[in-house]
Design a protein around this motif. Structure first.
Motif, mmCIF file in Angstrom:
data_model
loop_
_atom_site.group_PDB
_atom_site.id
_atom_site.type_symbol
_atom_site.label_atom_id
_atom_site.label_comp_id
_atom_site.label_asym_id
_atom_site.label_seq_id
_atom_site.Cartn_x
_atom_site.Cartn_y
_atom_site.Cartn_z
ATOM 1 N N LYS A 124 -10.853 9.514 0.060
ATOM 2 C CA LYS A 124 -9.466 9.110 -0.173
ATOM 3 C C LYS A 124 -8.609 10.218 0.766
ATOM 4 C CE LYS A 124 -9.925 5.456 -2.344
ATOM 5 N NZ LYS A 124 -9.678 4.029 -1.825
ATOM 6 N N GLY A 165 0.638 -1.098 -0.146
ATOM 7 C CA GLY A 165 -0.037 -0.132 0.024
ATOM 8 C C GLY A 165 0.948 1.274 -0.011
ATOM 9 N N SER A 207 0.070 7.383 1.037
ATOM 10 C CA SER A 207 0.363 6.849 2.065
ATOM 11 C C SER A 207 1.874 7.280 2.458
ATOM 12 C CB SER A 207 0.300 5.400 2.024
ATOM 13 O OG SER A 207 0.915 4.868 1.069
ATOM 14 N N GLU A 246 -0.143 4.503 -2.376
ATOM 15 C CA GLU A 246 -1.458 4.250 -2.929
ATOM 16 C C GLU A 246 -2.122 5.348 -2.115
ATOM 17 O OE1 GLU A 246 -2.598 0.411 -2.595
ATOM 18 O OE2 GLU A 246 -1.189 -0.635 -3.850
ATOM 19 N N ASP A 247 -3.367 5.758 -2.645
ATOM 20 C CA ASP A 247 -3.960 6.458 -1.902
ATOM 21 C C ASP A 247 -4.885 5.735 -0.769
ATOM 22 O OD1 ASP A 247 -3.917 8.602 -3.471
ATOM 23 O OD2 ASP A 247 -5.555 8.229 -4.673
ATOM 24 N N LYS A 248 -4.952 6.091 0.469
ATOM 25 C CA LYS A 248 -5.526 5.501 1.582
ATOM 26 C C LYS A 248 -6.950 6.192 2.088
ATOM 27 C CE LYS A 248 -2.737 8.075 5.112
ATOM 28 N NZ LYS A 248 -2.120 8.008 6.204
#
Length: 96
Positions: free
Chosen positions: A91, A28, A95, A31-33
């Motif tokens: 979102k 992750g 991260s 990536e957008d969390k």
């Protein structure tokens, strides 16, 4: 050559950079969390039917069920859950 017969100048084609290896610790990254109150976020997911709060309501059933009079208000499409999802969900930034 070293004393044990190996050379550290050989081809490294079979190895890669450590950043290319996916591990649970690096999953992750970049990536957008989801935000905390999003349906997939740390708090919001507890209210889904698989989460601790939503799962307990599903077991009780009746009006607290996800399709019941009260429970359906807490889904991401319901009036309460939808308001939280639209104002606090979504979102977050990357991260890392």
């Amino acid at each position: 050559m070293s004393s044990h017969g190996s050379s550290n100048t050989g081809s490294k084609s079979s190895t890669g950079m450590s950043s290319q290896v996916q591990t649970p610790a690096t999953a992750g990254i970049g990536e957008d969390k989801p935000k905390a109150f999003d349906a997939q976020g740390a708090i919001g997911k507890q209210f889904t039917e698989q989460g601790a709060i939503g799962g307990a309501a599903q077991k009780v059933g009746g009006p607290l069920d996800k399709d019941g009079m009260i429970g359906k208000q807490f889904t991401a499409d319901g009036s309460i859950g939808g308001s939280v999802q639209s104002s606090l969900g979504g979102k977050g930034g990357k991260s890392n």
